[in-house]
Design an enzyme around this catalytic site. Structure first.
Site, PDB file in Angstrom:
ATOM      1  N   ASP A 174       0.953  -1.133  -0.050  1.00 18.14           N
ATOM      2  CA  ASP A 174      -0.006  -0.092  -0.019  1.00 18.14           C
ATOM      3  C   ASP A 174       0.836   1.331   0.027  1.00 18.14           C
ATOM      4  OD1 ASP A 174       0.640   0.277   2.648  1.00 18.14           O
ATOM      5  OD2 ASP A 174      -1.006  -1.012   3.347  1.00 18.14           O
ATOM      6  N   HIS A 191       7.087  -7.276  -1.217  1.00 15.53           N
ATOM      7  CA  HIS A 191       5.882  -7.653  -2.119  1.00 15.53           C
ATOM      8  C   HIS A 191       5.594  -6.541  -2.924  1.00 15.53           C
ATOM      9  CE1 HIS A 191       4.559 -11.107   0.868  1.00 15.53           C
ATOM     10  NE2 HIS A 191       5.713 -11.302   0.227  1.00 15.53           N
ATOM     11  N   CYS A 199      11.193   0.320 -15.403  1.00 14.65           N
ATOM     12  CA  CYS A 199      11.632  -0.163 -16.593  1.00 14.65           C
ATOM     13  C   CYS A 199      12.803  -1.130 -16.377  1.00 14.65           C
ATOM     14  CB  CYS A 199      12.134   0.954 -17.822  1.00 14.65           C
ATOM     15  SG  CYS A 199      12.465   0.300 -19.085  1.00 14.65           S
ATOM     16  N   CYS A 229       8.614   3.768 -20.713  1.00 16.53           N
ATOM     17  CA  CYS A 229       9.762   4.171 -20.300  1.00 16.53           C
ATOM     18  C   CYS A 229      10.157   5.580 -21.128  1.00 16.53           C
ATOM     19  CB  CYS A 229      11.015   3.332 -20.328  1.00 16.53           C
ATOM     20  SG  CYS A 229      12.545   4.095 -19.814  1.00 16.53           S
ATOM     21  N   GLY A 272       1.060  -6.863  13.444  1.00 14.87           N
ATOM     22  CA  GLY A 272       0.079  -7.125  12.327  1.00 14.87           C
ATOM     23  C   GLY A 272       0.325  -8.064  11.031  1.00 14.87           C
ATOM     24  N   SER A 274       0.445 -12.336  10.088  1.00 12.64           N
ATOM     25  CA  SER A 274       0.003 -13.540  10.230  1.00 12.64           C
ATOM     26  C   SER A 274       1.192 -14.627  10.270  1.00 12.64           C
ATOM     27  CB  SER A 274      -0.885 -14.250   9.450  1.00 12.64           C
ATOM     28  OG  SER A 274      -0.284 -14.341   8.027  1.00 12.64           O
ATOM     29  N   ASN A 301      -0.444  -9.391  17.523  1.00 12.98           N
ATOM     30  CA  ASN A 301      -1.205  -9.929  16.399  1.00 12.98           C
ATOM     31  C   ASN A 301      -2.492 -10.096  17.054  1.00 12.98           C
ATOM     32  OD1 ASN A 301      -1.341 -10.143  13.312  1.00 12.98           O
ATOM     33  ND2 ASN A 301      -1.729 -12.371  13.698  1.00 12.98           N
ATOM     34  N   LEU A 302      -3.525 -10.436  16.502  1.00 15.29           N
ATOM     35  CA  LEU A 302      -4.739 -10.812  17.206  1.00 15.29           C
ATOM     36  C   LEU A 302      -4.930 -12.218  16.937  1.00 15.29           C
ATOM     37  CD1 LEU A 302      -7.310  -8.013  16.232  1.00 15.29           C
ATOM     38  CD2 LEU A 302      -6.350  -8.292  18.461  1.00 15.29           C
ATOM     39  N   GLN A 303      -4.420 -12.908  16.113  1.00 10.52           N
ATOM     40  CA  GLN A 303      -4.436 -14.330  15.710  1.00 10.52           C
ATOM     41  C   GLN A 303      -3.599 -15.084  16.173  1.00 10.52           C
ATOM     42  OE1 GLN A 303      -5.875 -13.756  11.562  1.00 10.52           O
ATOM     43  NE2 GLN A 303      -7.746 -14.796  12.191  1.00 10.52           N
TER      44      GLN A 303
END
Length: 407
Positions: A174, A191, A199, A229, A272, A274, A301-303
Protein backbone atom coordinates in the site's frame (compact mmCIF):
# COMPACT_ATOMS: atom_id res chain seq x y z
CA UNK A 1 -5.53 -58.85 -37.93
CA UNK A 2 -8.88 -60.04 -36.52
CA UNK A 3 -7.10 -61.28 -33.40
CA UNK A 4 -5.36 -57.91 -32.93
CA UNK A 5 -8.68 -56.07 -33.31
CA UNK A 6 -10.35 -58.39 -30.80
CA UNK A 7 -7.45 -57.84 -28.38
CA UNK A 8 -7.81 -54.06 -28.77
CA UNK A 9 -11.55 -54.20 -28.13
CA UNK A 10 -10.99 -56.45 -25.14
CA UNK A 11 -8.38 -54.06 -23.66
CA UNK A 12 -10.69 -51.05 -24.08
CA UNK A 13 -13.59 -52.95 -22.53
CA UNK A 14 -11.42 -53.99 -19.62
CA UNK A 15 -10.17 -50.41 -19.12
CA UNK A 16 -13.70 -49.00 -19.19
CA UNK A 17 -14.87 -51.65 -16.74
CA UNK A 18 -11.99 -50.77 -14.42
CA UNK A 19 -12.78 -47.03 -14.61
CA UNK A 20 -16.46 -47.73 -13.94
CA UNK A 21 -15.55 -49.87 -10.94
CA UNK A 22 -13.39 -47.04 -9.55
CA UNK A 23 -16.23 -44.52 -9.98
CA UNK A 24 -18.69 -46.84 -8.24
CA UNK A 25 -16.20 -47.45 -5.41
CA UNK A 26 -15.69 -43.69 -4.89
CA UNK A 27 -19.46 -43.16 -4.85
CA UNK A 28 -19.86 -45.98 -2.31
CA UNK A 29 -17.17 -44.40 -0.09
CA UNK A 30 -18.90 -41.00 -0.32
CA UNK A 31 -22.22 -42.56 0.75
CA UNK A 32 -20.52 -44.23 3.71
CA UNK A 33 -18.88 -40.93 4.73
CA UNK A 34 -22.21 -39.11 4.51
CA UNK A 35 -23.99 -41.84 6.51
CA UNK A 36 -21.32 -42.02 9.23
CA UNK A 37 -21.14 -38.22 9.37
CA UNK A 38 -24.88 -37.96 10.00
CA UNK A 39 -24.68 -40.54 12.78
CA UNK A 40 -21.70 -38.85 14.47
CA UNK A 41 -23.60 -35.54 14.60
CA UNK A 42 -26.19 -37.16 16.88
CA UNK A 43 -25.56 -37.37 20.65
CA UNK A 44 -24.55 -40.92 21.60
CA UNK A 45 -27.67 -41.41 23.72
CA UNK A 46 -29.93 -40.66 20.74
CA UNK A 47 -28.36 -43.15 18.32
CA UNK A 48 -30.37 -46.22 17.36
CA UNK A 49 -28.98 -49.78 17.46
CA UNK A 50 -28.70 -49.74 13.66
CA UNK A 51 -26.72 -46.48 13.76
CA UNK A 52 -24.40 -47.83 16.47
CA UNK A 53 -23.82 -50.90 14.27
CA UNK A 54 -22.94 -48.63 11.32
CA UNK A 55 -20.22 -46.97 13.39
CA UNK A 56 -18.80 -50.34 14.45
CA UNK A 57 -18.84 -51.59 10.86
CA UNK A 58 -17.03 -48.53 9.49
CA UNK A 59 -14.45 -47.81 12.21
CA UNK A 60 -11.85 -46.52 9.73
CA UNK A 61 -14.30 -43.94 8.41
CA UNK A 62 -15.21 -42.89 11.96
CA UNK A 63 -11.51 -42.37 12.80
CA UNK A 64 -10.91 -40.36 9.62
CA UNK A 65 -13.93 -38.10 10.26
CA UNK A 66 -12.80 -37.57 13.86
CA UNK A 67 -9.32 -36.60 12.64
CA UNK A 68 -10.87 -34.14 10.18
CA UNK A 69 -13.00 -32.61 12.95
CA UNK A 70 -9.95 -32.17 15.17
CA UNK A 71 -8.09 -30.43 12.32
CA UNK A 72 -11.11 -28.22 11.65
CA UNK A 73 -11.38 -27.23 15.33
CA UNK A 74 -7.66 -26.40 15.49
CA UNK A 75 -7.98 -24.26 12.34
CA UNK A 76 -10.99 -22.40 13.77
CA UNK A 77 -9.10 -21.67 17.00
CA UNK A 78 -6.15 -20.33 15.00
CA UNK A 79 -8.46 -18.01 13.07
CA UNK A 80 -10.09 -16.59 16.20
CA UNK A 81 -9.12 -13.08 17.25
CA UNK A 82 -8.05 -12.85 20.88
CA UNK A 83 -7.80 -9.61 22.87
CA UNK A 84 -5.72 -9.09 26.01
CA UNK A 85 -7.64 -7.20 28.71
CA UNK A 86 -6.57 -3.63 29.49
CA UNK A 87 -4.31 -4.48 32.46
CA UNK A 88 -2.65 -7.40 30.65
CA UNK A 89 -2.10 -5.24 27.57
CA UNK A 90 -0.38 -2.49 29.59
CA UNK A 91 1.80 -5.05 31.39
CA UNK A 92 2.91 -6.59 28.10
CA UNK A 93 3.55 -3.21 26.48
CA UNK A 94 5.83 -2.30 29.40
CA UNK A 95 7.84 -5.43 28.62
CA UNK A 96 7.97 -4.47 24.94
CA UNK A 97 9.08 -0.93 25.84
CA UNK A 98 11.94 -2.31 27.94
CA UNK A 99 13.05 -4.48 25.01
CA UNK A 100 12.91 -1.51 22.61
CA UNK A 101 15.05 0.61 24.96
CA UNK A 102 17.65 -2.13 25.45
CA UNK A 103 17.90 -3.23 21.81
CA UNK A 104 21.00 -2.35 19.83
CA UNK A 105 19.57 -3.29 16.45
CA UNK A 106 15.80 -3.53 16.44
CA UNK A 107 14.06 -4.58 13.21
CA UNK A 108 10.30 -4.31 12.64
CA UNK A 109 8.35 -6.73 10.41
CA UNK A 110 4.93 -5.43 9.36
CA UNK A 111 1.86 -7.00 7.78
CA UNK A 112 -1.64 -6.03 6.69
CA UNK A 113 -2.79 -5.59 10.30
CA UNK A 114 -1.06 -2.22 10.59
CA UNK A 115 -3.16 -0.81 7.71
CA UNK A 116 -6.64 -1.90 8.82
CA UNK A 117 -7.02 1.44 10.64
CA UNK A 118 -6.62 3.03 7.19
CA UNK A 119 -9.70 1.05 6.02
CA UNK A 120 -7.60 -1.47 4.10
CA UNK A 121 -8.83 -5.01 4.94
CA UNK A 122 -6.26 -7.53 6.10
CA UNK A 123 -5.82 -10.94 4.50
CA UNK A 124 -6.35 -13.72 7.04
CA UNK A 125 -8.61 -12.03 9.59
CA UNK A 126 -12.28 -13.05 9.95
CA UNK A 127 -13.20 -10.65 7.12
CA UNK A 128 -9.84 -10.74 5.36
CA UNK A 129 -9.30 -11.03 1.61
CA UNK A 130 -7.91 -14.57 1.69
CA UNK A 131 -10.64 -15.63 4.16
CA UNK A 132 -13.37 -14.33 1.83
CA UNK A 133 -11.82 -16.03 -1.21
CA UNK A 134 -11.52 -19.34 0.64
CA UNK A 135 -15.25 -19.12 1.37
CA UNK A 136 -15.91 -18.73 -2.34
CA UNK A 137 -16.80 -15.05 -2.13
CA UNK A 138 -15.51 -12.59 -4.72
CA UNK A 139 -13.12 -9.76 -3.91
CA UNK A 140 -13.05 -7.03 -6.54
CA UNK A 141 -10.21 -4.69 -7.38
CA UNK A 142 -9.96 -1.68 -5.11
CA UNK A 143 -8.55 1.81 -5.41
CA UNK A 144 -6.71 2.34 -2.14
CA UNK A 145 -5.15 5.71 -2.95
CA UNK A 146 -7.40 7.43 -0.40
CA UNK A 147 -5.73 5.51 2.44
CA UNK A 148 -3.26 7.47 4.57
CA UNK A 149 -0.52 6.35 7.00
CA UNK A 150 -1.92 5.20 10.34
CA UNK A 151 -0.71 5.96 13.85
CA UNK A 152 1.38 2.77 13.66
CA UNK A 153 3.08 3.89 10.44
CA UNK A 154 3.89 7.28 11.94
CA UNK A 155 5.12 5.68 15.18
CA UNK A 156 7.50 3.37 13.32
CA UNK A 157 8.85 6.33 11.33
CA UNK A 158 9.34 8.26 14.60
CA UNK A 159 11.12 5.33 16.27
CA UNK A 160 13.47 5.16 13.30
CA UNK A 161 14.11 8.90 13.56
CA UNK A 162 14.91 8.40 17.26
CA UNK A 163 17.35 5.64 16.20
CA UNK A 164 15.40 2.98 18.09
CA UNK A 165 14.39 1.10 14.90
CA UNK A 166 17.10 0.25 12.37
CA UNK A 167 15.07 -1.28 9.55
CA UNK A 168 11.49 -2.07 8.55
CA UNK A 169 10.57 -5.16 6.54
CA UNK A 170 7.04 -4.90 5.14
CA UNK A 171 4.78 -7.32 3.28
CA UNK A 172 2.38 -4.50 2.41
CA UNK A 173 1.98 -3.06 -1.08
CA UNK A 174 0.00 0.00 0.00
CA UNK A 175 3.00 2.36 0.05
CA UNK A 176 2.03 3.79 3.44
CA UNK A 177 5.47 3.28 5.01
CA UNK A 178 7.01 5.34 2.22
CA UNK A 179 4.31 8.00 2.58
CA UNK A 180 4.86 8.21 6.35
CA UNK A 181 8.33 9.59 5.68
CA UNK A 182 10.34 6.47 6.52
CA UNK A 183 13.61 6.71 4.55
CA UNK A 184 13.81 4.25 1.67
CA UNK A 185 17.19 2.89 2.73
CA UNK A 186 15.54 1.76 5.99
CA UNK A 187 12.62 0.05 4.23
CA UNK A 188 12.21 -3.28 2.44
CA UNK A 189 8.83 -3.66 0.68
CA UNK A 190 9.13 -7.39 -0.05
CA UNK A 191 5.94 -7.60 -2.09
CA UNK A 192 6.24 -4.31 -3.95
CA UNK A 193 4.67 -0.87 -3.85
CA UNK A 194 1.47 0.07 -5.68
CA UNK A 195 2.78 3.59 -6.48
CA UNK A 196 5.96 2.46 -8.23
CA UNK A 197 6.43 1.24 -11.80
CA UNK A 198 9.78 0.36 -13.37
CA UNK A 199 11.53 -0.17 -16.68
CA UNK A 200 13.43 -3.46 -16.44
CA UNK A 201 14.90 -2.96 -19.93
CA UNK A 202 17.04 -0.06 -18.72
CA UNK A 203 20.27 -0.87 -16.89
CA UNK A 204 20.12 -0.06 -14.04
CA UNK A 205 16.37 -0.52 -13.67
CA UNK A 206 14.65 2.86 -14.07
CA UNK A 207 12.03 3.72 -11.45
CA UNK A 208 8.92 5.91 -11.73
CA UNK A 209 7.03 6.88 -8.57
CA UNK A 210 3.43 7.93 -9.28
CA UNK A 211 0.70 9.58 -7.21
CA UNK A 212 -1.86 6.91 -8.13
CA UNK A 213 -2.16 3.11 -8.00
CA UNK A 214 -0.23 1.90 -11.06
CA UNK A 215 -1.63 -1.67 -10.90
CA UNK A 216 -4.97 -1.05 -12.59
CA UNK A 217 -4.17 -3.26 -15.60
CA UNK A 218 -1.91 -5.77 -13.86
CA UNK A 219 -2.38 -9.13 -12.16
CA UNK A 220 -0.63 -12.45 -11.61
CA UNK A 221 2.14 -12.85 -14.23
CA UNK A 222 0.80 -9.78 -16.08
CA UNK A 223 2.75 -6.76 -14.90
CA UNK A 224 2.64 -4.32 -17.83
CA UNK A 225 1.06 -0.97 -16.89
CA UNK A 226 0.58 0.31 -20.51
CA UNK A 227 2.86 3.32 -19.94
CA UNK A 228 6.30 3.56 -21.56
CA UNK A 229 9.79 4.36 -20.34
CA UNK A 230 10.72 7.95 -21.23
CA UNK A 231 14.29 6.86 -21.96
CA UNK A 232 14.07 3.59 -23.97
CA UNK A 233 10.35 3.32 -24.81
CA UNK A 234 9.88 -0.16 -23.27
CA UNK A 235 6.62 -0.88 -21.45
CA UNK A 236 6.75 -0.16 -17.72
CA UNK A 237 5.95 -2.86 -15.16
CA UNK A 238 4.50 -2.71 -11.68
CA UNK A 239 6.58 -3.98 -8.73
CA UNK A 240 3.96 -6.23 -7.11
CA UNK A 241 4.93 -9.78 -6.13
CA UNK A 242 1.71 -11.80 -6.25
CA UNK A 243 0.98 -15.03 -4.38
CA UNK A 244 2.98 -17.71 -6.23
CA UNK A 245 5.54 -15.31 -7.75
CA UNK A 246 9.17 -14.62 -6.84
CA UNK A 247 10.33 -11.01 -6.62
CA UNK A 248 13.75 -10.11 -8.01
CA UNK A 249 13.73 -6.29 -8.19
CA UNK A 250 16.39 -4.54 -6.12
CA UNK A 251 13.97 -1.71 -5.30
CA UNK A 252 11.50 -1.33 -3.70
CA UNK A 253 11.82 -4.95 -2.52
CA UNK A 254 15.29 -4.36 -1.05
CA UNK A 255 15.92 -7.98 -0.09
CA UNK A 256 19.58 -7.15 0.57
CA UNK A 257 18.60 -4.59 3.20
CA UNK A 258 16.11 -7.00 4.80
CA UNK A 259 18.57 -9.90 4.98
CA UNK A 260 21.39 -7.71 6.30
CA UNK A 261 19.11 -6.19 8.95
CA UNK A 262 17.89 -9.63 10.08
CA UNK A 263 21.46 -10.89 10.30
CA UNK A 264 22.45 -8.02 12.62
CA UNK A 265 19.18 -7.79 14.63
CA UNK A 266 19.06 -8.53 18.34
CA UNK A 267 15.31 -7.82 18.59
CA UNK A 268 12.55 -8.39 16.00
CA UNK A 269 9.08 -6.91 16.51
CA UNK A 270 6.32 -8.30 14.26
CA UNK A 271 3.29 -6.03 13.88
CA UNK A 272 0.01 -7.12 12.31
CA UNK A 273 1.35 -10.09 10.36
CA UNK A 274 0.08 -13.67 10.39
CA UNK A 275 3.71 -14.62 9.54
CA UNK A 276 2.41 -17.45 7.34
CA UNK A 277 4.33 -15.99 4.39
CA UNK A 278 7.23 -14.39 6.23
CA UNK A 279 8.04 -17.66 8.03
CA UNK A 280 9.05 -19.12 4.63
CA UNK A 281 11.83 -16.55 4.18
CA UNK A 282 14.65 -18.31 6.05
CA UNK A 283 17.03 -15.34 5.76
CA UNK A 284 14.74 -13.28 8.02
CA UNK A 285 14.85 -15.62 11.02
CA UNK A 286 18.49 -16.76 11.53
CA UNK A 287 17.26 -20.27 12.39
CA UNK A 288 20.70 -21.69 11.60
CA UNK A 289 22.02 -20.08 14.82
CA UNK A 290 21.81 -21.62 18.30
CA UNK A 291 18.61 -20.57 20.08
CA UNK A 292 20.49 -18.30 22.51
CA UNK A 293 22.05 -16.33 19.63
CA UNK A 294 18.87 -15.68 17.65
CA UNK A 295 17.12 -12.30 17.82
CA UNK A 296 14.49 -12.00 20.55
CA UNK A 297 11.05 -12.10 18.95
CA UNK A 298 8.04 -9.98 19.97
CA UNK A 299 4.70 -10.45 18.17
CA UNK A 300 1.68 -8.12 18.07
CA UNK A 301 -1.25 -9.84 16.37
CA UNK A 302 -4.83 -10.78 17.20
CA UNK A 303 -4.60 -14.26 15.70
CA UNK A 304 -2.31 -17.25 16.15
CA UNK A 305 0.95 -17.16 14.20
CA UNK A 306 3.35 -20.04 13.46
CA UNK A 307 6.08 -18.19 15.39
CA UNK A 308 4.13 -17.78 18.65
CA UNK A 309 6.00 -20.57 20.44
CA UNK A 310 9.35 -18.93 19.60
CA UNK A 311 8.31 -15.47 20.79
CA UNK A 312 9.54 -13.92 24.03
CA UNK A 313 6.19 -12.12 24.16
CA UNK A 314 2.90 -12.32 22.23
CA UNK A 315 0.61 -9.30 22.52
CA UNK A 316 -3.01 -9.82 21.50
CA UNK A 317 -4.09 -6.32 20.58
CA UNK A 318 -4.72 -3.92 17.70
CA UNK A 319 -1.55 -2.36 16.35
CA UNK A 320 -2.59 1.29 16.81
CA UNK A 321 -3.63 0.66 20.41
CA UNK A 322 -0.40 -1.19 21.24
CA UNK A 323 1.78 1.44 19.53
CA UNK A 324 -0.06 4.25 21.32
CA UNK A 325 0.69 2.62 24.68
CA UNK A 326 4.28 1.91 23.62
CA UNK A 327 5.01 5.49 22.55
CA UNK A 328 3.49 6.71 25.82
CA UNK A 329 5.70 4.29 27.74
CA UNK A 330 8.76 5.50 25.80
CA UNK A 331 7.70 9.11 26.35
CA UNK A 332 7.97 9.87 22.62
CA UNK A 333 5.46 12.07 20.78
CA UNK A 334 4.14 10.70 17.49
CA UNK A 335 3.35 13.40 14.89
CA UNK A 336 0.11 13.04 12.96
CA UNK A 337 0.34 12.36 9.23
CA UNK A 338 0.49 15.64 7.30
CA UNK A 339 -0.13 15.44 3.57
CA UNK A 340 2.08 18.48 3.05
CA UNK A 341 5.05 16.42 4.28
CA UNK A 342 4.20 13.31 2.22
CA UNK A 343 7.41 12.37 0.33
CA UNK A 344 5.42 10.90 -2.56
CA UNK A 345 4.99 14.37 -4.09
CA UNK A 346 8.73 15.07 -4.22
CA UNK A 347 9.55 11.55 -5.42
CA UNK A 348 6.82 11.36 -8.09
CA UNK A 349 7.50 11.57 -11.81
CA UNK A 350 4.72 13.58 -13.55
CA UNK A 351 2.88 11.87 -16.39
CA UNK A 352 3.65 13.04 -19.89
CA UNK A 353 0.75 14.72 -21.74
CA UNK A 354 0.00 11.58 -23.78
CA UNK A 355 -0.14 9.48 -20.56
CA UNK A 356 -2.65 11.60 -18.64
CA UNK A 357 -5.55 9.35 -19.73
CA UNK A 358 -3.62 6.11 -19.19
CA UNK A 359 -5.32 5.31 -15.87
CA UNK A 360 -8.63 5.78 -14.05
CA UNK A 361 -7.30 5.49 -10.49
CA UNK A 362 -7.77 8.39 -8.10
CA UNK A 363 -4.81 10.75 -7.93
CA UNK A 364 -3.43 11.76 -4.52
CA UNK A 365 -3.78 15.52 -4.45
CA UNK A 366 -1.18 17.68 -2.70
CA UNK A 367 -2.48 20.03 0.02
CA UNK A 368 -2.81 22.98 -2.36
CA UNK A 369 -5.32 20.97 -4.39
CA UNK A 370 -3.28 21.04 -7.59
CA UNK A 371 -3.10 17.49 -8.87
CA UNK A 372 -0.19 15.90 -10.64
CA UNK A 373 0.34 16.67 -14.33
CA UNK A 374 -2.56 18.87 -15.35
CA UNK A 375 -6.25 19.41 -14.81
CA UNK A 376 -6.90 16.67 -17.32
CA UNK A 377 -5.65 14.15 -14.78
CA UNK A 378 -9.14 14.10 -13.29
CA UNK A 379 -10.71 12.90 -16.53
CA UNK A 380 -11.25 9.13 -16.60
CA UNK A 381 -9.86 7.02 -19.40
CA UNK A 382 -12.25 5.77 -22.08
CA UNK A 383 -14.51 3.07 -20.68
CA UNK A 384 -13.45 0.61 -23.36
CA UNK A 385 -9.82 1.00 -22.33
CA UNK A 386 -10.53 0.30 -18.64
CA UNK A 387 -9.36 -3.13 -17.53
CA UNK A 388 -10.26 -4.37 -14.07
CA UNK A 389 -7.15 -5.43 -12.19
CA UNK A 390 -4.82 -4.30 -9.48
CA UNK A 391 -2.79 -5.87 -6.72
CA UNK A 392 -5.44 -5.96 -4.00
CA UNK A 393 -7.15 -9.36 -3.74
CA UNK A 394 -5.59 -10.51 -7.00
CA UNK A 395 -3.27 -13.42 -7.62
CA UNK A 396 -4.35 -15.59 -4.69
CA UNK A 397 -7.47 -16.97 -6.38
CA UNK A 398 -5.64 -17.60 -9.65
CA UNK A 399 -2.79 -19.26 -7.78
CA UNK A 400 -5.25 -21.58 -6.03
CA UNK A 401 -6.98 -22.47 -9.33
CA UNK A 402 -3.67 -23.34 -10.96
CA UNK A 403 -2.73 -25.45 -7.93
CA UNK A 404 -6.03 -27.34 -8.12
CA UNK A 405 -5.60 -27.98 -11.85
CA UNK A 406 -2.08 -29.30 -11.26
CA UNK A 407 -3.38 -31.58 -8.52
Amino acid sequence: MAEEADAGVSARTERKALEKAKILERERERKIFRLVGRVLKKPEAERSEEEAAVLLLHRDTVEELCRRQVRSNVLKRKQEELFDDADELKRKVRQLAAAVKQADRLVVYTGAGISTAASIPDYRGPNGVWTQLQKGRTVGSSDLSKAEPTFTHMSIKTLHKEQLVKHVVSQNCDGLHLRSGLPRHALSELHGNMFIEVCTTCDPVREYVRVFDVTERTSLHRHGTSRRCSRCGAELRDTIVHFGERGTLEQPLNWTGAADAAKMADVIVCLGSSLKVLKKYACLWCMNRPTSKRPKLYIVNLQWTPKDDLAVLKINGKCDEVMSLLMEELNIQTPAYNRADDPIFSLATPLRPEEVRSHTREVIAPPDGQEEGSAEAEEPADEAACVQGGWFGRGYGKGRRKKKKAA
